[in-house]
Design an enzyme around this catalytic site. Structure first.
Site, short mmCIF file in Angstrom:
data_model
loop_
_atom_site.label_atom_id
_atom_site.label_comp_id
_atom_site.label_asym_id
_atom_site.label_seq_id
_atom_site.Cartn_x
_atom_site.Cartn_y
_atom_site.Cartn_z
N LYS A 175 0.78 -1.35 0.02
CA LYS A 175 -0.31 -0.01 -0.05
C LYS A 175 1.08 1.37 0.18
CE LYS A 175 -3.51 1.99 3.02
NZ LYS A 175 -5.18 2.02 3.29
N SER A 195 -9.47 1.73 3.44
CA SER A 195 -8.78 2.91 2.51
C SER A 195 -7.95 1.72 1.54
CB SER A 195 -7.95 3.72 3.35
OG SER A 195 -7.02 3.31 3.26
N SER A 219 -9.86 -0.39 7.77
CA SER A 219 -9.22 0.06 5.86
C SER A 219 -8.87 -1.19 5.17
CB SER A 219 -8.75 0.82 5.92
OG SER A 219 -9.45 2.07 6.14
N1 GLN Z 1 -13.02 4.27 6.56
C1 GLN Z 1 -12.41 4.42 7.57
C2 GLN Z 1 -11.41 6.11 7.74
O1 GLN Z 1 -11.77 6.84 6.37
C3 GLN Z 1 -10.90 4.28 8.37
C4 GLN Z 1 -10.14 3.81 7.05
C5 GLN Z 1 -9.33 3.41 7.55
O2 GLN Z 1 -8.83 2.40 8.04
N2 GLN Z 1 -7.84 3.44 6.93
O3 GLN Z 1 -10.65 6.94 8.49
#
Ligand code: GLN
Length: 513
Positions: free
Chosen positions: A79, A154, A178
């Site tokens: 990532k 994400s 995420s």
């Molecule tokens: N969807 C959540 C956010 O936007 C979690 C994102 C994540 O785990 N990086 O904060």
């Protein structure tokens, strides 16, 4: 022989060791797969196949003389938020365009030491803020099961690369779901370790008290294998834990069927797709038939999870992202243009003051006095140009909840609720080994469908977010497909440092077939 890219790490490793295939064959098979499908799936945002082939040839020698590491056969993508020396680390943001990391994150060092091969950098939501991978400077990644659907986020690229057989394992990061949510949407296994289990050194921070790095792969065993390598104390991360790691792979090989599974009402109520609910209940029943004991547990503060998370995570984000100012690295606004604009504004105000009546004049003079100094203006302009809208929304929210006068009402209160959520889990884990929940309320939805409704978007995280608030571990494992053809995931949560237990439970699900 089956397409090499469908092998798990374990299978690839066996074939390599038996001399049936070479690591170069394996990398080339992935390169071909990527060439054919990445344009559509948009999982990789940067590729370096040349260096992957060089690594493969080096490791091949070790395979032949019996000295290869435990991840020889892991063909990975990373990532774009985890630093890899000499490769771009953009966090899918314009503000980090052209930024190359000068060092390896601890997780990368450890994977390299065990002979994993790295193909490239994976798409994500900008700075890991999002649930669909749509907030990316590279555009959305697409779900390999149906390319009109989102991958989740994400870590969308990390899930899509595995699901699309463009890697046999990837690393993602999980701040509120995420890793687990995209794993669920894409039909792969994804594990979020306990906070402090895996070093965050070299992970670009989103919300530092929530962030964790973890693996995604085709099988629970592969996830266990990668975890085994990346987990453990690191003195370069002062939140890294000294608690010893279990033998995760061993656990997965001989899973215990007699586990106590907590079933929390709060996660199976309103908002959950009925078919997902039914199929999860079916899986839970089967686990019971195999020997598991089902125990009702209560997590009464779950309903405050989303609000608490979006206060605390944005607060931390606003502070973490303050370092991106366009001066030291990344995107910098055009200085001369900025100076010209500033001069023009100044002149326009001076001109207006000349022609103004007394009442207007005071206001205009005030505006003139408040014009930015050039440096402040450069920061502002660079950040305005560099950050996307969702990141800006988070910075504004976070700055607001931290501001004098609101701090206690929002940030302070949220900290206290975080504590209550953590206590709910501690209490539940006195009675059970793992807690079972859905990973996400729905299957993957249409690309574009939630973009205009941030609150709807945030609701996707309802089942994953409390694990990060509590700092515990969790895994998502596929349980087959919905009648709409898309994958469904089940989530197991475990107490702090109980990765073995969630891996064990996930393996039992895999064995149900
Ligand atoms: N969807 C959540 C956010 O936007 C979690 C994102 C994540 O785990 N990086 O904060």
């Amino acid at each position: 022989m089956a397409d090499l890219t469908t092998f798990t790490i374990t299978e690839a490793r066996e074939k390599l060791q038996a001399g049936d295939i070479t690591l170069r064959d394996l990398v080339q098979a992935y390169a071909k797969q990527i060439e054919e499908h990445n344009e559509e799936i948009n999982a990789y945002v940067f590729l370096d196949i040349e260096s992957a082939l060089e690594q493969a040839d080096e490791i091949q020698k070790k395979i032949e003389n019996g000295t290869a590491g435990r991840l020889a056969g892991a063909i990975m993508g990373i990532k774009d938020v985890i630093c890899e020396r000499g490769k771009p680390t953009t966090c899918a943001s314009n503000i980090l365009e052209n930024f190359e990391s000068v060092y390896d994150a601890t997780v990368i060092e450890r994977l390299k030491a065990e002979d994993a091969v790295f193909l490239g950098r994976l798409n994500m939501d900008e700075f890991a803020m999002g649930s669909t991978n749509e907030y990316s400077r590279y555009g959305a990644a697409r779900n390999p099961h149906d390319t009109t659907k989102v991958t989740g986020g994400s870590s969308g690229g990390s899930a899509a690369a595995v699901a699309g057989t463009m890697a046999n394992a990837t690393l993602g990061s999980d701040t509120g779901g995420s890793i687990r949510q995209p794993a669920s949407y894409c039909g792969v296994v994804g594990l979020k370790p306990t906070y402090g289990r895996v070093s965050r050194y070299g992970l670009v921070a989103y919300a530092s008290s929530f962030d964790s790095i973890g693996p995604l792969a085709h099988s629970v065993e592969d996830v266990a294998n990668v975890l085994q390598v990346i987990a453990g104390f690191d003195d370069r991360d002062n939140t890294s834990s000294q608690v010893p790691c279990d033998d995760y792979v061993e656990v997965v090989k001989n899973p215990n069927k007699k586990i106590r599974i907590g079933v929390p009402e709060e996660f199976f109520g309103e908002g959950l797709d009925e078919e997902i609910s039914a199929s999860l209940k079916d899986v839970i029943k089967k686990l019971e038939a195999e020997g598991a004991e089902l125990v009702p547990v209560e997590l009464p503060h779950t309903k405050y999870g989303l609000a608490t998370y979006y206060i605390l995570a944005t607060a931390e984000a606003s502070s973490n992202l303050a370092r991106f100012d366009g001066i030291r690295y990344g995107h910098r606004a055009d200085k001369d243009q900025m100076l010209d604009e500033l001069k023009a504004e100044e002149n326009a105000l001076k001109e207006a003051i000349k022609n103004a009546d007394d009442e207007e004049k005071a206001d205009l003079e005030n505006q003139l006095a408040r014009l930015d100094a050039p440096l402040a203006r450069l920061y502002k302009k660079s950040r305005t140009e560099g950050f996307g809208n969702e990141v800006k929304r988070r910075i504004m929210l976070g700055t607001y909840v931290l501001s004098a006068g609101y701090y206690d009402a929002y940030y302070g209160k949220a900290q206290r609720v975080r504590r209550l959520i953590k206590e709910d889990y501690s209490k539940a884990f006195e009675k059970v080994d793992v807690i079972v929940t859905p990973t996400a309320p729905t299957t993957a939805f249409d690309i574009g469908s939630n973009l205009n409704d941030p609150v709807q978007m945030y609701l996707n995280d309802a089942y994953t977010i409390t694990a990060n608030l509590a700092g515990i571990c969790g895994i998502s494992v596929p349980v087959g497909k919905h009648s709409n053809g898309l994958p469904v995931g089940i989530q197991f949560l475990g107490d702090t440092f109980q990765e073995s237990k969630v891996l064990n439970a996930a393996r039992l699900v895999e064995l149900l077939g």
